[in-house]
Design an enzyme around this catalytic site. Structure first.
Site, PDB file in Angstrom:
ATOM      1  N   ASP A   1       0.837  -1.198   0.000  1.00  9.10           N
ATOM      2  CA  ASP A   1       0.000   0.000   0.000  1.00  9.10           C
ATOM      3  C   ASP A   1       0.874   1.250   0.000  1.00  9.10           C
ATOM      4  O   ASP A   1       2.077   1.183   0.254  1.00  9.10           O
ATOM      5  CB  ASP A   1      -0.949   0.017   1.209  1.00  9.10           C
ATOM      6  CG  ASP A   1      -0.275  -0.492   2.456  1.00  9.10           C
ATOM      7  OD1 ASP A   1       0.917  -0.159   2.659  1.00  9.10           O
ATOM      8  OD2 ASP A   1      -0.915  -1.206   3.236  1.00  9.10           O
TER       9      ASP A   1
ATOM     10  N   ASP B   1      10.138   4.622  12.881  1.00  7.90           N
ATOM     11  CA  ASP B   1      10.949   3.603  13.550  1.00  7.90           C
ATOM     12  C   ASP B   1      12.333   3.451  12.918  1.00  7.90           C
ATOM     13  O   ASP B   1      13.344   3.771  13.534  1.00  7.90           O
ATOM     14  CB  ASP B   1      10.194   2.272  13.663  1.00  7.90           C
ATOM     15  CG  ASP B   1       9.551   1.795  12.365  1.00  7.90           C
ATOM     16  OD1 ASP B   1       9.725   2.478  11.326  1.00  7.90           O
ATOM     17  OD2 ASP B   1       8.895   0.746  12.382  1.00  7.90           O
TER      18      ASP B   1
ATOM     19  N   ASP C   1       1.306   4.968   1.587  1.00 10.38           N
ATOM     20  CA  ASP C   1       0.880   5.869   2.654  1.00 10.38           C
ATOM     21  C   ASP C   1       1.268   7.297   2.310  1.00 10.38           C
ATOM     22  O   ASP C   1       2.378   7.562   1.849  1.00 10.38           O
ATOM     23  CB  ASP C   1       1.525   5.461   3.983  1.00 10.38           C
ATOM     24  CG  ASP C   1       1.006   4.119   4.472  1.00 10.38           C
ATOM     25  OD1 ASP C   1      -0.173   3.816   4.214  1.00 10.38           O
ATOM     26  OD2 ASP C   1       1.772   3.366   5.090  1.00 10.38           O
TER      27      ASP C   1
HETATM   28  P1  ATP Z   1       4.603  -3.035   5.435  1.00  8.53           P
HETATM   29  O1  ATP Z   1       4.825  -2.849   3.989  1.00  8.53           O
HETATM   30  O2  ATP Z   1       5.073  -4.352   5.908  1.00  8.53           O
HETATM   31  O3  ATP Z   1       3.243  -2.640   5.909  1.00  8.53           O
HETATM   32  P2  ATP Z   1       5.361  -0.513   6.558  1.00  8.53           P
HETATM   33  O4  ATP Z   1       6.695   0.148   6.676  1.00  8.53           O
HETATM   34  O5  ATP Z   1       4.360   0.146   5.683  1.00  8.53           O
HETATM   35  O6  ATP Z   1       5.622  -2.008   6.136  1.00  8.53           O
HETATM   36  P3  ATP Z   1       3.436  -0.224   8.659  1.00  8.53           P
HETATM   37  O7  ATP Z   1       3.235  -1.054   9.859  1.00  8.53           O
HETATM   38  O8  ATP Z   1       2.355  -0.207   7.632  1.00  8.53           O
HETATM   39  O9  ATP Z   1       4.809  -0.688   8.005  1.00  8.53           O
HETATM   40  O10 ATP Z   1       3.739   1.249   9.152  1.00  8.53           O
HETATM   41  C1  ATP Z   1       3.792   2.349   8.252  1.00  8.53           C
HETATM   42  C2  ATP Z   1       4.891   3.331   8.675  1.00  8.53           C
HETATM   43  O11 ATP Z   1       4.582   3.877   9.958  1.00  8.53           O
HETATM   44  C3  ATP Z   1       6.256   2.710   8.816  1.00  8.53           C
HETATM   45  O12 ATP Z   1       6.958   2.711   7.590  1.00  8.53           O
HETATM   46  C4  ATP Z   1       6.926   3.603   9.857  1.00  8.53           C
HETATM   47  O13 ATP Z   1       7.461   4.749   9.256  1.00  8.53           O
HETATM   48  C5  ATP Z   1       5.769   4.031  10.742  1.00  8.53           C
HETATM   49  N1  ATP Z   1       5.620   3.171  11.940  1.00  8.53           N
HETATM   50  C6  ATP Z   1       4.828   2.076  12.083  1.00  8.53           C
HETATM   51  N2  ATP Z   1       4.921   1.552  13.300  1.00  8.53           N
HETATM   52  C7  ATP Z   1       5.784   2.311  13.981  1.00  8.53           C
HETATM   53  C8  ATP Z   1       6.287   2.292  15.314  1.00  8.53           C
HETATM   54  N3  ATP Z   1       5.938   1.336  16.173  1.00  8.53           N
HETATM   55  N4  ATP Z   1       7.167   3.272  15.666  1.00  8.53           N
HETATM   56  C9  ATP Z   1       7.516   4.236  14.793  1.00  8.53           C
HETATM   57  N5  ATP Z   1       7.092   4.305  13.537  1.00  8.53           N
HETATM   58  C10 ATP Z   1       6.227   3.370  13.121  1.00  8.53           C
HETATM   59 MG    MG Z   2       2.260  -0.505   5.506  1.00  9.77          MG
END
Ligand code: ATP
Ligand code: MG
Length: 461
Positions: A77, A158, A79
């Protein structure tokens, strides 16, 4: 400048949350110096980015989607972050809806796609979860304004690989923390001081494992080192937050590596204490076989049910608990049922498993001692049980792990493929051997379809 980030992150996220903040300046990478093209971005995400831009707001892609694109992975997705407030975002699009309570996000829908739009988030709030708290660990209220600048938003993220931004205004990448270098080096580095960031939100520990496994990235030594010691903090994470993260962990397509890393850092012990405590070698093989199986199914686009995963992950605990009850003279079925209730009740204080899944977990367990009992019309009934297939898959794993002798699994494989007459023959062929009472199958060599009787004792295991 970039080198200083960890130091002042510490300061910011520590007590003095305010007056003298110095924020990182991004390295701006213009369009002709990075490979991300608009063709790789979904139509819906582009619509949202342009919609915000045309309405006079800043609009960026952020996080996982950029990391994935730069790594050659198709993002799940896209964001979006913006300086528009949720209300302003909602007003900008026809099909937009504000969600969340404390930190509100907007879901903007274009056709089947939903794009999540967040307003730049301010520093200072330790808790990532979507509840109404606005307290630091000491309990004092931090600040009312949850919205901030893009610099603050970057510092909150993160990992550096998740803190890259793509500006729709000029198609440039904004890199606040050496994100590009880390993506190129396939290196996971927490923003700021690792121990501080883990303490602030222990979920980041399992996110480190998830990204390491999913992306095949290395965890940077400084980010890795505190894991061993801080793993027990997982126990303090609200259970409601862990279920989704757990699913993402084990459904990433790299469950095998994930399990290995969780165990290496002691995170598995914190997440599944009752299982970790009693794990035998055959349990370890069972878990590994299940993870392999999960990865294979996902690679083939077959469905994987969370219930199956939890049935596996809690099976060692269940067996140990059942054994205790058996020792106290409880009949096997009663002992199983009681142990199942206890193991699940204890686990949900760690990870909130929704009841619609835990009830299936129990059905899968409940069918294990029933699968070896195939006499009369039992086989015909069992095979129509809504959980038969999951229970059968589970039994195969137990055989593969050497927990029980092989035989019953193959019988069921044959039975499912057989026509009515053959099925009747198969059940009749069982007639000469007594039904298993211990629930563990007879432990005899695989019985072929046409074989009758076979003279020997009817030795159920
Ligand atoms: P995926 O493709 O596996 O969903 P993602 O990086 O998009 O990976 P998400 O869980 O969807 O992971 O989170 C979106 C974004 O929000 C992350 O890329 C990160 O920047 C931020 N984020 C998510 N969880 C945390 C956290 N616990 N602490 C700090 N930032 C976070
Ligand atoms: Mg994500």
């Amino acid at each position: 400048m970039l080198r200083k980030i960890p130091a002042f992150l510490n300061r910011l996220i520590g007590r003095d949350n305010g007056a003298t903040m110095r924020l990182p300046e991004p390295v701006i990478i213009p369009r002709d110096q990075h490979p991300i093209s608009r063709k790789q971005i979904s139509r819906a995400a582009l619509n949202v980015l342009y919609g915000l831009h045309d309405a006079g707001f800043e609009a960026f892609l952020v996080g996982g989607c950029l990391r994935d694109l730069l790594t050659g992975i198709q993002p799940k997705d896209f964001d979006v972050v913006t300086n528009a407030t949720p209300e302003e975002v909602e007003r900008t699009f026809r099909r937009a809806r504000i969600i969340g309570r404390r930190f509100r996000l907007v879901h903007v829908r274009f056709g089947p796609e939903v794009i999540e739009v967040a307003t730049f988030r301010a520093l200072g709030e330790a808790d990532e979860s979507d509840d109404d708290r606005r307290h630091s660990h000491g309990g004092q209220i931090l600040r009312d304004n949850v919205y901030g600048s893009i610099e603050e938003d970057a510092l909150r993220r993160d990992f550096t690989v998740n803190a890259l931004y793509y500006n729709i205004a000029d198609f440039a990448l904004y890199d606040f923390a050496g994100s590009m270098d880390d993506i190129k080096a396939r290196r996971l580095r927490l923003m700021g001081d690792p121990a501080t960031r883990y303490r602030e939100d222990p979920v980041r520990m399992i996110r480190a494992v998830r990204f390491a496994a999913k992306l095949g990235f290395d965890i940077d030594p400084a980010t890795e080192a505190p894991l061993y010691e801080l793993a027990p903090l997982m126990g303090q994470v609200p259970p409601a937050r862990l279920f989704d993260e757990m699913l993402k962990l084990f459904l990433s397509g790299q469950a095998q590596d994930t399990l290995k890393l969780l165990q290496e850092y002691g995170l598995f012990d914190a997440l599944f204490p009752a299982t970790a405590e009693v794990m035998t070698e055959s349990d370890q093989r069972l878990l590994e076989a299940a993870m392999r199986n999960t990865d294979r199914r996902l690679a083939q686009d077959k469905p994987v049910t969370p219930a199956f995963l939890f049935a596996v992950l809690l099976w060692p605990a269940l067996r140990a608990r059942q054994a205790l009850h058996l020792d106290n003279g409880m009949p096997p079925a009663v002992a199983l049922n009681k142990a199942a209730g206890q193991v699940i009740a204890e686990q949900v204080s760690q990870i909130a498993i929704p009841r619609r899944f835990s009830s299936v977990v129990r059905e899968i367990w409940d069918l294990q001692p029933r699968l070896p009992r195939r006499h009369g019309n039992r086989a015909g009934q069992l095979v129509t049980h809504p959980r038969f297939r999951a229970a059968y898959d589970f039994l195969l794993l137990r055989e593969e792990a050497g927990e029980i002798a092989p035989g019953v699994g193959q019988w069921w494989t044959d039975y499912q493929e057989a026509d009515e007459d053959t099925r009747e023959d198969m059940v009749r062929a069982l007639g000469k051997t007594a039904p298993s009472s211990g629930g563990e199958g007879s432990g005899r060599k695989r019985r072929r379809r046409r074989r009758r009787g076979g003279g020997g004792s009817g030795g159920a295991g």
